[in-house]
Design a protein around this motif. Structure first.
Motif, mmCIF file in Angstrom:
data_model
loop_
_atom_site.group_PDB
_atom_site.id
_atom_site.type_symbol
_atom_site.label_atom_id
_atom_site.label_comp_id
_atom_site.label_asym_id
_atom_site.label_seq_id
_atom_site.Cartn_x
_atom_site.Cartn_y
_atom_site.Cartn_z
ATOM 1 N N LYS A 119 0.675 -1.350 0.003
ATOM 2 C CA LYS A 119 -0.286 0.109 0.307
ATOM 3 C C LYS A 119 0.624 1.269 -0.060
ATOM 4 O O LYS A 119 0.589 2.174 -0.202
ATOM 5 C CB LYS A 119 -0.829 0.190 1.190
ATOM 6 N N ASN A 145 -3.629 -2.013 6.420
ATOM 7 C CA ASN A 145 -2.370 -1.631 5.453
ATOM 8 C C ASN A 145 -2.631 -0.178 4.993
ATOM 9 O O ASN A 145 -1.444 0.459 4.784
ATOM 10 C CB ASN A 145 -2.104 -2.646 4.669
ATOM 11 N N GLY A 275 -8.682 -8.223 -2.905
ATOM 12 C CA GLY A 275 -9.681 -7.741 -1.798
ATOM 13 C C GLY A 275 -10.624 -6.814 -2.580
ATOM 14 O O GLY A 275 -11.489 -7.092 -3.180
ATOM 15 N N ASP A 276 -10.082 -5.253 -2.469
ATOM 16 C CA ASP A 276 -10.953 -4.524 -3.215
ATOM 17 C C ASP A 276 -10.592 -4.455 -4.831
ATOM 18 O O ASP A 276 -11.538 -4.068 -5.651
ATOM 19 C CB ASP A 276 -10.270 -3.205 -2.982
ATOM 20 N N GLY A 277 -9.420 -5.175 -5.138
ATOM 21 C CA GLY A 277 -9.225 -5.427 -6.495
ATOM 22 C C GLY A 277 -8.535 -4.150 -7.173
ATOM 23 O O GLY A 277 -8.319 -4.181 -8.422
ATOM 24 N N THR A 412 2.042 -9.195 -0.774
ATOM 25 C CA THR A 412 1.943 -7.911 -0.479
ATOM 26 C C THR A 412 1.923 -7.286 0.695
ATOM 27 O O THR A 412 2.085 -6.057 1.081
ATOM 28 C CB THR A 412 0.407 -7.722 -0.956
HETATM 29 C C1 PLP Z 1 -4.640 -4.410 0.386
HETATM 30 C C2 PLP Z 1 -4.024 -5.681 0.239
HETATM 31 C C3 PLP Z 1 -4.351 -6.608 -0.515
HETATM 32 C C4 PLP Z 1 -5.324 -6.423 -1.571
HETATM 33 O O1 PLP Z 1 -5.481 -5.304 -2.486
HETATM 34 P P1 PLP Z 1 -6.796 -4.874 -3.012
HETATM 35 O O2 PLP Z 1 -6.400 -3.663 -3.885
HETATM 36 O O3 PLP Z 1 -7.691 -4.534 -1.928
HETATM 37 O O4 PLP Z 1 -7.360 -5.965 -3.930
HETATM 38 C C5 PLP Z 1 -3.564 -7.894 -0.629
HETATM 39 N N1 PLP Z 1 -2.678 -8.104 0.434
HETATM 40 C C6 PLP Z 1 -2.428 -6.958 1.447
HETATM 41 C C7 PLP Z 1 -1.163 -7.183 2.235
HETATM 42 C C8 PLP Z 1 -3.080 -5.888 1.307
HETATM 43 O O5 PLP Z 1 -2.754 -4.849 2.223
#
Ligand code: PLP
Ligand code: ZN
Length: 445
Positions: A119, A145, A275-277, A412
């Motif tokens: 993020k 995050n 998650g949100d994509g 991520t």
């Molecule tokens: C936000 C996040 C995701 C997913 O990202 P999206 O844009 O919400 O799909 C995956 N892994 C981690 C650790 C994140 O913080």
């Protein structure tokens, strides 16, 4: 057309295709509200005239700002917050991959960012944008995050930040928010409800809103990971045969050749949790930018991995629709626990357009992936980060990913973000008496 130093041509609604100039709209398509998410389209001729793969390979800026020409900012030299974001390692993970029949597996560890998640890429760009717009306060809703990243980057820029997170966010993430000095508002509700409250507050109080996807530039920050993957693949060894592939660390210097670098190298597949994509949409955007510039010759297949208990994008993709039906989200992977993905339409499109696939994984598979990643590749991931690797395991088992393919798995977030889940995955440590015999009995090598 050119806005200051930016190479933005226009912003385009992903729903109706309407085009706007960058100073005409701040967030979304006025006709479609928060459904009208905007893509930032650049003047690629202009960009090609000012930079190229060879020039970039000579850049000493080992951060997302090496790609400034491809970012939506007037003057990142002065507006970028002074915190090093991006240029995270891409490891050859030949040993781990060999266990799966995927010898050309690579791991990109975005837990290595300053606030320990992917993020930071989005928050860095949005904070820089806020400074260029001259706004005083910045805000976001977050499952943890995104807020931690915004709090950290706002601290670097000495800008006040107001962060809305669900009360249930892991303690380490809340600790980060508090530590960076953000105003932290714990919401008695879900991330989805925090999102709406944050939007209302930003309108009411005039704060600049980073909300994921609603702000068109989160995706522009996130696309830098796709740039890095394709640039790093020009010098990171791929595959088990390479002598350095056990360690996977190779310097730029070692691989430099005499002829100018014309192109970068795209992998065959990129696995990422969803998650949100917005991350998967960002990767797709970065790859589309590179295709438009002619810097890559093929489009990698994007492989979206969702938790079984939070699979709204997977469901839509399976049903062959971009219409996202909300789900009642529940998974150990809090960062991808999303009932109503804010960038779902584009995230489904990203997978469809690249001939990729969506996969779901169970919480048990995520915990196993955390252990395997840590023990065989020494990357400690939080559950949502490890979910991408759980997806690789599943795709290998089902024959979806093939042995000759170059496969990148994007991690991520760092495992220290969520110690409770890590302990669940790793088990308890043993307590012994102060006796050598106890050591002999306890240690199994
Ligand atoms: C936000 C996040 C995701 C997913 O990202 P999206 O844009 O919400 O799909 C995956 N892994 C981690 C650790 C994140 O913080
Ligand atoms: Zn529209």
């Amino acid at each position: 057309m050119r806005d200051g130093n930016m190479h933005i041509a226009y912003l385009e609604c992903t729903l109706c295709g309407e085009r706007y100039s960058a100073d005409q709209v701040r967030y979304v398509c006025p006709k479609h509200g928060d459904q009208g998410i905007l893509d930032t389209i650049y003047d690629y001729k202009e960009i090609a005239a000012s930079t190229n793969p060879q020039l970039l390979s000579e850049s000493r800026d080992l951060s997302i700002w090496r790609y400034s020409e491809l970012l939506p900012l007037e003057n990142p030299r002065t507006s970028a917050p002074p915190l090093q974001v991006g240029w995270t390692p891409l490891y050859s993970a030949a040993r781990l991959g060999a266990k799966l029949g995927l010898p050309h597996l690579l791991i990109k560890d975005d837990g290595r960012n300053p606030t320990a998640s992917f993020k930071d890429r989005a928050s860095a760009v949005v904070v820089a944008k806020a400074r260029e717009l001259g706004v005083e306060t910045i805000t976001t809703a977050s499952s943890g995050n995104a807020g931690a990243a915004l709090a950290g980057l706002a601290a670097a820029a000495q800008m006040p930040a107001v962060i809305f997170v669900p009360q249930t966010a892991p303690q380490a993430k809340v600790a980060q928010l508090l530590m960076f000095g953000a105003q932290v508002l714990l919401i008695k509700g879900t991330y989805d409800q925090a999102f709406d409250l944050c939007l209302a507050a930003s309108e009411e109080f005039g704060w600049y809103c980073r909300n994921t996807a609603y702000n068109p530039y989160t995706v522009e920050g996130k696309k830098t990971a796709a740039f890095e993957i394709c640039e790093q693949l020009t010098f990171v060894p791929v595959g088990a045969k390479h002598p350095d592939s056990q360690s996977g660390v190779v310097t730029l210097e070692a691989q430099r050749t005499a002829s100018p670098l014309q192109k970068w190298r795209a992998p065959d597949r990129i696995f990422v949790s969803v998650g949100d994509g917005n991350i998967i949409s960002g990767l797709w955007k970065g790859l589309r930018d590179l295709s438009a510039l002619g810097w890559i010759d093929k489009m990698p297949r994007l492989m979206g991995v969702q938790a079984e208990g939070s699979a709204a994008c997977y469901n839509a993709w399976r049903a062959g629709t971009e219409q996202i039906a909300p789900v009642d989200a529940h998974t150990i992977a809090d960062s991808i626990s999303v009932g109503l993905p804010r960038d779902g339409r584009r995230a489904v499109r990203a997978v469809g357009a690249t001939n990729g696939a969506y996969l779901t994984v169970t919480d048990e598979e995520i915990l196993a992936a955390m252990r395997d990643l840590a023990r065989h590749a020494a990357v400690f991931a939080e559950p949502a980060g490890a979910a991408a690797y759980a997806g690789v395991v599943k795709a290998a088992r089902e024959g979806l990913a093939k042995s000759d393919e170059t496969v990148v798995c994007l991690i991520t977030g760092n495992g220290l973000k969520d110690i409770a889940s890590a302990m669940k995955a790793a088990g308890e440590a043993r307590v012994i008496e102060l006796e050598l015999d106890e050591v002999r009995r306890a240690v199994k090598l």
